[in-house]
Scaffold this motif. Structure first.
Motif, short mmCIF file in Angstrom:
data_model
loop_
_atom_site.label_atom_id
_atom_site.label_comp_id
_atom_site.label_asym_id
_atom_site.label_seq_id
_atom_site.Cartn_x
_atom_site.Cartn_y
_atom_site.Cartn_z
N GLY A 53 -7.44 4.43 -3.53
CA GLY A 53 -8.49 4.52 -2.52
C GLY A 53 -9.71 3.71 -2.81
N HIS A 54 -9.89 3.29 -4.05
CA HIS A 54 -11.11 2.55 -4.34
C HIS A 54 -11.09 1.18 -3.69
CE1 HIS A 54 -8.28 0.88 -7.23
NE2 HIS A 54 -9.06 -0.19 -7.30
N GLY A 62 -2.09 10.32 4.76
CA GLY A 62 -2.35 8.98 5.26
C GLY A 62 -3.42 8.25 4.49
N ALA A 63 -3.86 8.80 3.35
CA ALA A 63 -4.91 8.16 2.56
C ALA A 63 -4.27 7.25 1.53
CB ALA A 63 -5.75 9.23 1.87
N LEU A 64 -4.97 6.11 1.29
CA LEU A 64 -4.48 5.16 0.31
C LEU A 64 -4.46 5.79 -1.07
CD1 LEU A 64 -6.28 1.90 1.43
CD2 LEU A 64 -3.83 2.28 1.40
N GLU A 119 0.84 -1.18 0.00
CA GLU A 119 0.00 0.00 0.00
C GLU A 119 0.88 1.24 0.00
OE1 GLU A 119 -3.02 -0.47 -0.44
OE2 GLU A 119 -3.48 -2.44 0.37
N ALA A 164 -7.94 -7.25 7.72
CA ALA A 164 -6.82 -7.36 8.66
C ALA A 164 -6.33 -8.80 8.65
CB ALA A 164 -7.27 -6.97 10.06
N GLY A 175 -10.57 0.64 -0.61
CA GLY A 175 -11.23 0.71 0.69
C GLY A 175 -10.37 0.07 1.78
N GLU A 176 -10.97 -0.16 2.90
CA GLU A 176 -10.26 -0.77 4.02
C GLU A 176 -10.00 -2.24 3.70
OE1 GLU A 176 -9.60 2.42 6.32
OE2 GLU A 176 -9.00 0.37 6.76
#
Lengths: 450, 311
Positions: free
Chosen positions: A110-111, A105-107, A99, A117, A113-114
């Protein structure tokens, strides 16, 4: 403990004792061996993965930086494709996520998403410094699944190795100790048998010794009896000889003396001085002879004992001592009747010797003479105690001869004699004589066993 | 010897207790360490990445229409530059064509307001196309390009399958075949996926096996075709004039405007421009130009055909 006492001897428990000590050590070895290698592998592997992640992040940062140099301001839009390409083709196996985040601090992509984990990863980062000052951070996640799997496998392998090592450490010493234990047990068994044999021999010897001791005691007692009887017979013989000398030779010499006295008187009347002198010399010779006979009789046996008995004889000598030396004599006399000749003579001689020593050496003022029956042991107990200077450790020769003579007399009769310092500092002589043989008892057969 | 049992046999010696305590402590230490490391690997915090908010700033508007920024698919760039040169001259500085960022990148940059026009070389997803004005303007052939050293003038599609499948590894003169792939989703490969039976499978298999070098920029592909002997790859920029690579005929058909227009050469893709709304100003001027005759001539020079303006 390695030994335990049983009713049949000592039982070795070396093997069991050692086993109890080795079990925890074997467990310790197994645990340490099984866990140390995979633990070190995990720690080092994790560190290596983190280095790999960081290195990969730095490589990606370099690629993105080069791409950004060609596309200032629009690099973030091409980075998506770059990342897809890198993820698909250029990354090492195990790289799970890549990443890029911008300065906020934004990916970048961004599409997406999170992302989920994963958890079993380690992250590495690299700073992304771009010419346009749009700095960012590259994040690379490396999976630790393979590391965990290998760690588990390593743990299992080393668990087997550690278990084997622990088992060897447990079994091998026990094997050798077991052999030693068997050998020691054999030796102990032999020792036990030897001890039993020695014990039996000791008992046998003890029985023999006891038997011999009893025989010796009997022989000694018999010897004492024989000695006492011999002494008694000797004393009677001496007294008989003394009476014979006194009655026959002494009486005859006394008669001769009287005749000679009459002859001397007649010769004086007839005025024959030469014959008178001869008669006088002859009378002197007769007197000497009488005196000689008297001494001999006295040496053979105190005549006074036959005349007045032991009790009065002692009283007489006590009176003589009081008169001659001014020494107070206290006499406590009991059980003096029916004593045999040797015992009477010995008692009389003891008293005589004690009085002689008191008069010559003790410097005493008082003498106690106590003769009576011993209430504990039976027999005759004699106590002669004065208040003088006490017997010396090295007595004078005269004193020594007297003590030796008294001791020999007493031992001959089977008695004991002890000489101590008295309570008030003087000399105390204690004599014990065995049960005396009475005058009226017949003589024993001295041909008894020894 | 005593006949009574030894009381020490029943009582654990102090030293033995100490040994067991030591064993337990070491076991706990090692076991705890193993668990701690295991858990540490399980609880590694995942960075909380945020999602960037879509930019709403119209940079183009902010720049006041002074310059037109175009970015997107690299396939569009040669012809776009040619068109711009034809329209505004070679030394123009009114329009900036940025290096390739891909169709998707161009769309995102367009939505973020970083560029004014996005260059597109594949059909957009509904989400991508939402609220955008898409203006197709050319149909370009996807050519099979080779390094000039390659000793063939054409290939059959079956041969192409063999090459991408890895069955053919040398040219007729013995030089190795160097296949240059583009990234998954590339518009040029997509064109062949649709029209060459079996190509999708061999292409995917090549990706999986990592058999060939994969390039993710048109520029990189062109550079490799020009420099690597024996190289072969798919190029979606049309027949670039004065290119250093050679275009092969495929199944006997060369990509020309005629074969593209007639469909005889079926391996094509459409190029388009996208904007956030109806073009205005300089953008409108350019959009009008690309559908004119001069633009069509430029397009033909690339072996391509212009697409009519959609009304």
């Amino acid at each position: 403990m390695p030994f335990s006492s049983q009713h049949d001897g000592v039982q070795l428990r070396l093997r069991r004792y050692l086993a109890a000590q080795l079990i925890p050590l074997s467990i310790l070895i197994t645990v340490v061996v099984a866990s140390s290698a995979p633990l070190a592998y995990s720690i080092l592997g994790r560190r290596s993965l983190r280095v790999q992640a960081t290195s990969t992040a730095e490589q990606i940062a370099t690629i993105v930086r080069e791409d950004a140099q060609e596309r200032p301001g629009l690099w973030r839009y091409d980075t998506v494709k770059v990342l897809d390409h890198i993820r698909s083709y250029d990354v090492s196996p195990g790289i799970e996520r890549i990443e890029i985040v911008d300065s906020q601090g934004a990916l970048i992509d961004g599409h997406r998403g999170e992302s989920k984990a994963t958890g079993t990863v380690v992250w590495g980062t690299a700073r992304l410094r771009l010419p346009s000052r749009e700095d960012g951070v590259v994040w690379v996640a490396v999976s630790t699944a393979a590391l965990r799997r290998d760690s588990v496998l390593l743990f299992l392998v080393f668990l087997v190795v550690g278990g084997a090592l622990g088992a060897v450490m447990y079994r091998v010493p026990l094997l050798f100790v077991g052999r030693a234990e068997r050998r020691i047990s054999q030796l102990l068994e032999r020792l036990h048998e030897s001890q039993a044999a020695l014990g039996a021999q000791a008992e046998n010897l003890e029985d023999q010794v006891t038997q011999r001791s009893q025989e010796l005691r009997r022989a000694y007692a018999e010897l004492q009896k024989v000695s006492a009887r011999a002494a008694a017979l000797q004393e009677e013989e001496r007294r008989a000889i003394a009476r014979e000398l006194h009655d026959s030779a002494g009486q005859s010499l006394t008669a001769i003396r009287l005749q000679l006295q009459l002859l001397s008187d007649r010769l004086v009347q007839e005025a024959r001085p030469d014959l008178q002198t001869l008669s006088h010399r002859t009378m002197i010779m007769v007197d000497d002879c009488v005196e000689e006979i008297r001494r001999a009789v006295n040496r053979l046996g105190p005549a006074v004992l036959d005349d007045v008995g032991l009790r009065d004889a002692i009283f007489r000598v006590a009176e003589d001592l009081e008169e001659a030396a001014g020494i107070e004599v206290e006499c406590v006399l009991d059980a003096l009747e029916h004593l045999d000749a040797s015992t009477e003579t010995t008692c009389y001689r003891l008293v005589q010797e004690a009085m002689t020593n008191v008069a010559r050496h003790a410097g005493a003022s008082r003498l106690v003479i106590e003769i009576g029956r011993d209430p504990v042991r039976g027999g005759l107990a004699i106590r002669l105690e004065d208040d003088g200077v006490g017997i010396e450790s090295a007595p004078r020769s005269g004193e020594r001869r007297g003590l030796v003579g008294m001791s020999e007399r007493v031992e001959l009769l089977g008695g004991t004699l002890t000489i101590d310092r008295g309570v008030e500092g003087g000399t105390k002589i204690r004599v014990w004589l065995p049960e005396p043989m009475h005058k009226d008892e017949p003589a024993e057969d001295t041909g008894g066993s020894t | 010897m005593s006949a009574a049992p030894d009381p020490d046999d029943r009582e654990l010696p102090r030293l033995q207790r100490l040994v067991w305590v030591l064993v337990a402590a070491v076991s706990i230490l090692f076991g705890g360490s193993v668990v701690a490391v295991w858990l540490a690997e399980s609880v590694e915090p995942v960075p909380t990445f945020s999602v960037a908010a879509r930019g709403t700033t119209d940079r183009a508007t902010q720049r006041g229409q002074q310059r037109l920024h175009i970015a997107g698919s690299g396939s569009n760039i040669p012809m776009t530059k040619a068109l711009l040169a034809a329209r505004y001259g070679h030394r123009h500085d009114r329009v900036v064509v940025h290096p390739s960022i891909g169709t998707g990148g161009g769309v995102r940059a367009l939505r973020d307001g970083a560029v004014d026009v996005a260059m597109i070389s594949r059909p957009l997803d509904p989400e991508e196309a939402e609220a955008l004005v898409v203006i197709p303007w050319a149909r370009v052939p996807v050519v099979v390009a080779v390094h000039p050293s390659v000793p063939v003038a054409g290939l059959a599609t079956a041969e192409l399958i063999e090459i991408y499948g890895g069955q053919r590894t040398t040219w007729s003169d013995g030089t190795p075949v160097v296949v240059l792939q583009r990234e998954r989703g590339d518009s040029s490969h997509r064109a062949f996926d649709v029209r060459v039976p079996g190509f999708r499978e061999v292409n995917e298999a090549a990706y999986q096996a990592r058999r060939f070098r994969v390039l993710y920029h048109d520029v990189a592909m062109l550079d490799a075709l020009e420099s690597v002997e024996g190289a072969i790859g798919l190029v979606g920029s049309g027949v670039v004039p004065d290119a250093s690579y050679r275009v092969l005929a495929l199944d006997g058909r060369m990509p020309t405007p005629e074969t593209v227009a007639s469909g005889e050469y079926p391996f094509t893709k459409d190029l388009a421009f996208a904007m956030r709304g109806v073009p205005t100003g300089l953008a409108r001027d350019f959009m009008t130009f690309i559908h004119g005759d001069e633009a069509r001539r430029v397009v033909r020079a690339f072996g391509s055909v212009s697409l009519p303006e959609e009304r």
